[in-house]
Scaffold this motif. Structure first.
Motif, PDB file in Angstrom:
ATOM      1  N   SER A   1       4.345  -1.596  -1.090  1.00 25.93           N
ATOM      2  CA  SER A   1       3.124  -1.452  -1.878  1.00 25.93           C
ATOM      3  C   SER A   1       2.985  -0.044  -2.414  1.00 25.93           C
ATOM      4  O   SER A   1       2.681   0.164  -3.597  1.00 25.93           O
TER       5      SER A   1
ATOM      6  N   LEU B   1      -4.116   2.891  -9.184  1.00 21.34           N
ATOM      7  CA  LEU B   1      -5.236   2.082  -8.719  1.00 21.34           C
ATOM      8  C   LEU B   1      -6.523   2.380  -9.488  1.00 21.34           C
ATOM      9  O   LEU B   1      -7.242   1.439  -9.853  1.00 21.34           O
TER      10      LEU B   1
ATOM     11  N   THR C   1      -4.954  -9.657  -7.745  1.00 20.02           N
ATOM     12  CA  THR C   1      -4.614  -9.735  -6.319  1.00 20.02           C
ATOM     13  C   THR C   1      -4.727  -8.373  -5.645  1.00 20.02           C
ATOM     14  O   THR C   1      -4.650  -8.288  -4.419  1.00 20.02           O
ATOM     15  N   LEU C   2      -4.905  -7.328  -6.443  1.00 17.61           N
ATOM     16  CA  LEU C   2      -5.033  -6.001  -5.848  1.00 17.61           C
ATOM     17  C   LEU C   2      -6.463  -5.662  -5.447  1.00 17.61           C
ATOM     18  O   LEU C   2      -6.711  -4.620  -4.825  1.00 17.61           O
TER      19      LEU C   2
ATOM     20  N   PRO D   1      -8.431  -6.697  -3.095  1.00 20.01           N
ATOM     21  CA  PRO D   1      -8.652  -6.367  -1.678  1.00 20.01           C
ATOM     22  C   PRO D   1      -8.197  -4.955  -1.331  1.00 20.01           C
ATOM     23  O   PRO D   1      -8.868  -4.263  -0.554  1.00 20.01           O
ATOM     24  N   VAL D   2      -7.083  -4.532  -1.913  1.00 16.16           N
ATOM     25  CA  VAL D   2      -6.610  -3.173  -1.651  1.00 16.16           C
ATOM     26  C   VAL D   2      -7.621  -2.155  -2.164  1.00 16.16           C
ATOM     27  O   VAL D   2      -8.014  -1.218  -1.455  1.00 16.16           O
ATOM     28  N   ILE D   3      -8.058  -2.362  -3.385  1.00 20.31           N
ATOM     29  CA  ILE D   3      -9.014  -1.423  -3.975  1.00 20.31           C
ATOM     30  C   ILE D   3     -10.322  -1.442  -3.206  1.00 20.31           C
ATOM     31  O   ILE D   3     -10.926  -0.394  -2.953  1.00 20.31           O
TER      32      ILE D   3
ATOM     33  N   ALA E   1     -10.754  -2.085  -0.076  1.00 24.41           N
ATOM     34  CA  ALA E   1     -10.585  -1.375   1.191  1.00 24.41           C
ATOM     35  C   ALA E   1     -10.646   0.130   0.979  1.00 24.41           C
ATOM     36  O   ALA E   1     -11.293   0.861   1.735  1.00 24.41           O
ATOM     37  N   LEU E   2      -9.992   0.607  -0.073  1.00 27.50           N
ATOM     38  CA  LEU E   2     -10.016   2.041  -0.359  1.00 27.50           C
ATOM     39  C   LEU E   2     -11.415   2.498  -0.755  1.00 27.50           C
ATOM     40  O   LEU E   2     -11.850   3.595  -0.406  1.00 27.50           O
ATOM     41  N   HIS E   3     -12.108   1.651  -1.496  1.00 31.36           N
ATOM     42  CA  HIS E   3     -13.465   1.982  -1.904  1.00 31.36           C
ATOM     43  C   HIS E   3     -14.366   2.122  -0.683  1.00 31.36           C
ATOM     44  O   HIS E   3     -15.102   3.097  -0.540  1.00 31.36           O
TER      45      HIS E   3
ATOM     46  N   SER F   1     -15.099   6.727  -5.059  1.00 33.24           N
ATOM     47  CA  SER F   1     -14.685   6.489  -3.677  1.00 33.24           C
ATOM     48  C   SER F   1     -13.187   6.263  -3.578  1.00 33.24           C
ATOM     49  O   SER F   1     -12.517   6.799  -2.691  1.00 33.24           O
ATOM     50  N   VAL F   2     -12.675   5.465  -4.491  1.00 33.79           N
ATOM     51  CA  VAL F   2     -11.242   5.173  -4.455  1.00 33.79           C
ATOM     52  C   VAL F   2     -10.443   6.452  -4.633  1.00 33.79           C
ATOM     53  O   VAL F   2      -9.458   6.687  -3.921  1.00 33.79           O
TER      54      VAL F   2
ATOM     55  N   SER G   1     -10.443   8.554  -1.519  1.00 32.44           N
ATOM     56  CA  SER G   1      -9.478   8.037  -0.545  1.00 32.44           C
ATOM     57  C   SER G   1      -8.064   8.441  -0.921  1.00 32.44           C
ATOM     58  O   SER G   1      -7.295   8.898  -0.075  1.00 32.44           O
TER      59      SER G   1
ATOM     60  N   VAL H   1      -7.505  -0.618   5.381  1.00 28.28           N
ATOM     61  CA  VAL H   1      -6.727  -0.177   4.222  1.00 28.28           C
ATOM     62  C   VAL H   1      -5.258  -0.546   4.408  1.00 28.28           C
ATOM     63  O   VAL H   1      -4.612  -1.122   3.525  1.00 28.28           O
TER      64      VAL H   1
ATOM     65  N   ALA I   1      -4.672  -4.245   4.142  1.00 28.24           N
ATOM     66  CA  ALA I   1      -4.690  -4.731   2.758  1.00 28.24           C
ATOM     67  C   ALA I   1      -3.359  -4.435   2.071  1.00 28.24           C
ATOM     68  O   ALA I   1      -2.801  -5.293   1.373  1.00 28.24           O
ATOM     69  N   LEU I   2      -2.842  -3.237   2.282  1.00 21.40           N
ATOM     70  CA  LEU I   2      -1.564  -2.881   1.672  1.00 21.40           C
ATOM     71  C   LEU I   2      -0.434  -3.713   2.257  1.00 21.40           C
ATOM     72  O   LEU I   2       0.503  -4.105   1.542  1.00 21.40           O
TER      73      LEU I   2
ATOM     74  N   TRP J   1      -0.659  -7.213   0.755  1.00 19.76           N
ATOM     75  CA  TRP J   1      -0.252  -7.252  -0.645  1.00 19.76           C
ATOM     76  C   TRP J   1       1.257  -7.050  -0.772  1.00 19.76           C
ATOM     77  O   TRP J   1       1.924  -7.760  -1.542  1.00 19.76           O
ATOM     78  N   GLY J   2       1.802  -6.113  -0.028  1.00 22.45           N
ATOM     79  CA  GLY J   2       3.236  -5.864  -0.089  1.00 22.45           C
ATOM     80  C   GLY J   2       4.031  -7.094   0.316  1.00 22.45           C
ATOM     81  O   GLY J   2       5.080  -7.394  -0.279  1.00 22.45           O
TER      82      GLY J   2
END
Lengths: 135, 135
Positions: A23, A33, A97-98, A100-102, A104-106, B19-20, B23, B101, B104-105, B108-109
């Motif tokens: 990832s 992102l 599909t990204l 959830p990643v974003i 989580a980072l948010h 926020s993103v 991070s 986080v 999530a990665l 996705w990966g």
DNA sequence: GATAGTGGTTACCCAAAGGATACCGGTATC
DNA sequence: GATACCGGTATCCTTTGGGTAACCACTATC
């Protein structure tokens, strides 16, 4: 007898390691992102996106958009009839599909901002403690 | 007649953008999250960690560990009595907050690897998809 | 005592990422 | 005519990432 080793770790995490690094290879860097996030609100044109992703230069935006398009995360449409030529970037199905990643980072970034705001919760700084105790 | 602009975006996402990017400032780069992941299985010593995070050089590991410690994500304990001096790295309480986080990665990966494996997906009509979903 | 091995740090250097600025051709606005 | 917008590209430059190797303190082995 040299050093008592801590627990040997279960190898369960090495599989996760690979996925996480896959990832990061794709999404790593400062801008990918944020760009995806910028497009999450709907299709946008180049300058529009550049205003949204504050601080990015045209060169970087152009480069990152190319890479994201190559990976199928967004699509690029050129309206050649418009004058001047209009270019629109749209988040692809796969780009969604990204989220959830974003997300989580948010969430983490948000709580981190709150976290560093509150004053010193602990009397002692944790850095030098260990050496002092064992000295 | 200039150019028909697409929707002006709701400014809801600009808050998320901040926020993103916060991070990413902290966790960005190739190694930070893999290191956190490596420590998720319990405290580890330097070389142990280096073997786990395959490919990282000692210099990078040392530098990244310093930064992660400064941000309170892990702690560094030195056993000065041991011979040779033993240094142990432990994921701090706060470091555990990064698990969502990383998860999530990881997810996705994993799906991305599957995604790029399958050949040309479907030029097929969407009806077939609906049937599949309901199957 | 000479040699080699280990855990961890540091100095030196190169390549990649990223930033600043200028520029293009065309249109619209003041 | 002057300025600004649009979607970039080209050039130059600084910052960072990252590799190599030496180093320190200590231990084990011959």
């Amino acid at each position: 007898m040299p050093i008592p080793q801590p627990l040997p770790s279960h190898h369960e995490c090495t599989g996760a390691m690979r996925s996480v690094r896959d990832s990061l290879d794709l999404l790593g860097g400062k801008w990918k992102l944020p760009i995806i996030l910028g497009l999450s609100g709907g299709p946008k044109r180049f300058k529009q996106l550049q205003r949204e992703v504050t601080g990015i230069t045209a060169k970087m935006l152009s480069k990152e958009l190319k890479e994201l398009e190559m990976n199928g995360l967004l699509t690029r449409q050129v309206q050649a009839d418009a004058v001047p030529v209009a270019v629109t970037y749209t988040l692809a199905e796969y780009g969604h599909t990204l989220f959830p990643v974003i997300e989580a980072l948010h969430a983490w970034g948000q709580q981190h901002r709150a976290h560093i705001m509150r004053p010193a919760p602990l009397p002692a700084p944790p850095t030098a403690v260990a050496e002092e105790v064992l000295a």
